[in-house]
Design a protein around this motif. Structure first.
Motif, short mmCIF file in Angstrom:
data_model
loop_
_atom_site.label_atom_id
_atom_site.label_comp_id
_atom_site.label_asym_id
_atom_site.label_seq_id
_atom_site.Cartn_x
_atom_site.Cartn_y
_atom_site.Cartn_z
N GLY A 320 0.79 -1.23 0.00
CA GLY A 320 0.00 0.00 0.00
C GLY A 320 0.82 1.27 0.00
N THR A 321 2.14 1.15 0.11
CA THR A 321 2.98 2.34 0.20
C THR A 321 2.79 3.30 -0.97
OG1 THR A 321 4.64 1.26 1.59
CG2 THR A 321 5.39 3.13 0.28
N PRO A 322 2.78 2.85 -2.23
CA PRO A 322 2.57 3.82 -3.32
C PRO A 322 1.27 4.60 -3.19
CG PRO A 322 3.44 1.76 -4.19
CD PRO A 322 3.09 1.50 -2.75
N GLY A 323 0.20 3.92 -2.78
CA GLY A 323 -1.07 4.62 -2.61
C GLY A 323 -1.02 5.64 -1.50
N VAL A 324 -0.36 5.30 -0.40
CA VAL A 324 -0.22 6.24 0.71
C VAL A 324 0.54 7.48 0.25
CG1 VAL A 324 0.86 6.61 2.96
CG2 VAL A 324 -0.36 4.47 2.50
N HIS A 325 1.62 7.27 -0.49
CA HIS A 325 2.43 8.40 -0.93
C HIS A 325 1.68 9.25 -1.97
CE1 HIS A 325 6.71 7.48 0.61
NE2 HIS A 325 5.79 6.98 1.44
N ALA A 326 0.94 8.61 -2.86
CA ALA A 326 0.17 9.37 -3.84
C ALA A 326 -0.89 10.21 -3.14
CB ALA A 326 -0.47 8.42 -4.84
N GLN A 327 -1.53 9.63 -2.14
CA GLN A 327 -2.54 10.35 -1.38
C GLN A 327 -1.93 11.53 -0.64
OE1 GLN A 327 -5.18 8.00 1.21
NE2 GLN A 327 -4.84 9.56 2.77
N ARG A 328 -0.81 11.28 0.03
CA ARG A 328 -0.12 12.37 0.76
C ARG A 328 0.31 13.47 -0.20
NH1 ARG A 328 4.87 9.96 3.75
NH2 ARG A 328 5.34 12.20 3.80
N GLY A 329 0.85 13.07 -1.35
CA GLY A 329 1.32 14.05 -2.30
C GLY A 329 0.21 14.96 -2.80
N MET A 330 -0.93 14.39 -3.16
CA MET A 330 -2.02 15.21 -3.67
C MET A 330 -2.63 16.08 -2.58
SD MET A 330 -3.56 16.43 -6.18
CE MET A 330 -2.81 15.43 -7.47
N GLU A 331 -2.71 15.56 -1.36
CA GLU A 331 -3.19 16.39 -0.26
C GLU A 331 -2.22 17.56 -0.04
OE1 GLU A 331 -5.06 18.19 2.89
OE2 GLU A 331 -5.83 16.81 1.39
N SER A 332 -0.94 17.29 -0.16
CA SER A 332 0.07 18.34 -0.05
C SER A 332 -0.16 19.42 -1.10
CB SER A 332 1.47 17.74 -0.21
OG SER A 332 2.42 18.72 -0.52
N TRP A 333 -0.38 19.01 -2.35
CA TRP A 333 -0.60 19.97 -3.43
C TRP A 333 -1.87 20.79 -3.16
CZ3 TRP A 333 1.39 22.99 -6.63
CH2 TRP A 333 0.75 23.44 -7.80
N ARG A 334 -2.91 20.17 -2.62
CA ARG A 334 -4.12 20.92 -2.28
C ARG A 334 -3.80 22.01 -1.26
NH1 ARG A 334 -8.66 18.40 -4.14
NH2 ARG A 334 -8.35 16.25 -4.85
N ARG A 335 -2.96 21.68 -0.28
CA ARG A 335 -2.60 22.67 0.73
C ARG A 335 -1.79 23.81 0.12
NH1 ARG A 335 -0.61 18.93 5.93
NH2 ARG A 335 -2.54 17.71 6.15
N VAL A 336 -0.86 23.49 -0.77
CA VAL A 336 -0.06 24.52 -1.43
C VAL A 336 -0.96 25.46 -2.21
CG1 VAL A 336 1.66 24.94 -3.23
CG2 VAL A 336 2.04 23.12 -1.57
N VAL A 337 -1.86 24.89 -3.00
CA VAL A 337 -2.77 25.69 -3.82
C VAL A 337 -3.62 26.61 -2.93
CG1 VAL A 337 -4.81 25.56 -5.32
CG2 VAL A 337 -2.84 24.07 -5.74
N ALA A 338 -4.14 26.07 -1.83
CA ALA A 338 -4.99 26.86 -0.94
C ALA A 338 -4.20 27.96 -0.24
CB ALA A 338 -5.66 25.95 0.09
N ARG A 339 -3.03 27.61 0.30
CA ARG A 339 -2.28 28.60 1.08
C ARG A 339 -1.67 29.69 0.24
NH1 ARG A 339 0.80 24.82 5.67
NH2 ARG A 339 -1.04 23.57 6.21
N LEU A 340 -1.34 29.38 -1.02
CA LEU A 340 -0.78 30.41 -1.90
C LEU A 340 -1.84 31.05 -2.79
CD1 LEU A 340 2.64 28.85 -3.02
CD2 LEU A 340 2.19 30.50 -1.19
N GLY A 341 -3.08 30.53 -2.72
CA GLY A 341 -4.14 31.09 -3.54
C GLY A 341 -3.84 31.02 -5.02
N LEU A 342 -3.39 29.85 -5.47
CA LEU A 342 -2.91 29.72 -6.84
C LEU A 342 -4.03 29.72 -7.88
CD1 LEU A 342 -0.03 27.10 -6.43
CD2 LEU A 342 0.11 29.60 -6.53
N GLY A 343 -5.22 29.34 -7.51
CA GLY A 343 -6.32 29.39 -8.46
C GLY A 343 -6.20 28.40 -9.59
N VAL A 344 -5.67 27.22 -9.30
CA VAL A 344 -5.59 26.18 -10.33
C VAL A 344 -6.62 25.10 -10.03
CG1 VAL A 344 -3.14 26.61 -10.72
CG2 VAL A 344 -3.82 24.85 -9.08
N ASP A 345 -7.03 24.40 -11.06
CA ASP A 345 -7.99 23.32 -10.89
C ASP A 345 -7.36 22.15 -10.15
OD1 ASP A 345 -9.94 24.75 -12.25
OD2 ASP A 345 -9.40 23.88 -14.19
#
Length: 374
Positions: A320-345
């Motif tokens: 399950g490690t790849p799935g855990v890392h993929a999930q963490r990575g996308m959640e991380s990107w969501r946080r970056v987008v929100a905190r920087l107000g990037l306005g990307v889909d």
């Protein structure tokens, strides 16, 4: 803002432990648009399924990526190349390795090969250096690489690592790219390697350099000014990498530390074992990733953003490690987008992976021989 999100295959699990196919599937499932393909993953696939044929492994990978709507951002790392004192090795890399990588890249439908700034250690027998810091030699070698690659419609992206032997800052790598002066030779900027040189020091009890914030501020001010003046052509930034680092409980300065590897720079040992995705403060992240990333975007960078994580957690053999890392990575990107107000889909949230049981799993440190890996 025209940004596309990718992740390296190595960041989803260690080659040999986690099949490349599995990593590609979970990357697509969690909404990543592209992957940086590590040669180690392709090599393992070739060894286990294609009778050591890298080309057949690349054909398979290309077909699978197409079916998953994944772009291969680049093939990497084309390592230990520029500034070699042993010119016979230089010739071999150009006449044997480069043609193979050219074939692989085109099979994978990418034109981009990543070149990390050389960090080849001294000769283990003599203790003598194996690389030169002479800028003219480094530039000449990279010009030759770019010119040969241009005949095969290849581009190259150069990255300074915070433990590279001679080119270990973004400023130095930018100067190299500017001196190479080829349209197919550009720059990769990485939050970990920028902060890892001027802000962080894993061998110090504080985890920081003495003038951490002021040194980082000065470096980022120079980045802004260089882009404004044209000394840094933003279009020559071929892609950026966003990644954090874990604040270590004790300094990585002697053999008592679990991450210590004799002869290996502390920053490299730290990097192999304790990178984190951006905005993972709950896991010990402490680098000013958002401050650096904001500069990337404010100077006008657009294109691929890759979350290049290396970590001991990648060596967790759990399927399950790849799935855990993929999930963490996308959640991380969501946080970056929100905190920087990037306005990307952003993609829809994929089904959650039960990562709770793995969060504090004990995974052996990753000891990476300096002569073999990035």
């Amino acid at each position: 803002m025209a940004l596309k999100i990718g992740i390296p295959t190595m960041s989803l699990g260690r080659p040999g432990l986690h099949p490349l196919d599995d990593k590609l599937h979970v990357a697509a499932q969690h909404g990543f648009q592209g992957i940086e393909l590590f040669i180690d993953d392709l090599t393992h696939l070739a060894q286990t399924r294609f009778n050591n044929s890298l080309l057949k492994a690349a054909q398979h990978t290309s077909s699978l990526c197409k079916s998953l709507n994944l772009t291969v951002i680049c093939l990497q790392p084309f390592a230990f190349y520029e500034g070699l004192l042993d010119r016979t090795t230089t010739s071999t890399l150009l006449t044997q390795k480069l043609p193979l990588w050219s074939d692989l890249a085109h099979t994978l439908n990418t034109d981009l090969i990543q070149v990390p700034a050389n960090f080849l250690p001294p000769d283990p027998e003599t203790g003598l250096p194996r690389t030169s810091g002479a800028l003219d030699l480094i530039v000449s070698d990279l010009q030759t690489l770019a010119d040969l690659g241009a005949t095969h419609n290849l581009r190259f992206v150069y990255e300074a690592l915070c433990w590279s032997t001679h080119v270990d800052t973004w400023e130095a790598s930018c100067a190299v790219v500017r001196a190479v002066n080829r349209p197919n030779f550009g720059l990769c900027l990485d939050t970990f390697n920028i902060a890892g040189r001027v802000f962080a020091d894993p061998a110090h009890a504080s985890g920081k350099t003495p003038d951490a914030q002021s040194a980082l501020d000065a470096s980022l001010n120079l980045l802004r000014d260089s882009a404004k003046s044209g000394a840094l052509d933003v279009k020559k930034i071929f892609y950026v990498q966003l990644v954090d680092g874990e604040r270590l409980a004790s300094p990585l300065n002697d053999a008592s530390h679990p991450f210590y590897v004799a002869g290996q720079p502390a920053r490299m040992s730290w990097s192999r074992n304790a990178r984190l995705f951006p905005c993972e403060e709950e896991r010990g992240g402490y680098l000013p990733v958002l401050q650096i990333a904001e500069v990337f975007f404010r100077i006008g960078f657009e294109g691929w953003v890759s979350l290049e994580l290396f970590s001991r957690t990648c060596a967790d053999p759990d399927p399950g490690t790849p799935g855990v890392h993929a999930q963490r990575g996308m959640e991380s990107w969501r946080r970056v987008v929100a905190r920087l107000g990037l306005g990307v889909d952003l993609p829809p949230v994929a089904p959650l992976v039960d990562a709770g049981a793995r969060r504090n799993r004990v995974v052996e440190p990753v000891e990476v021989a300096v002569q073999h890996r990035l």
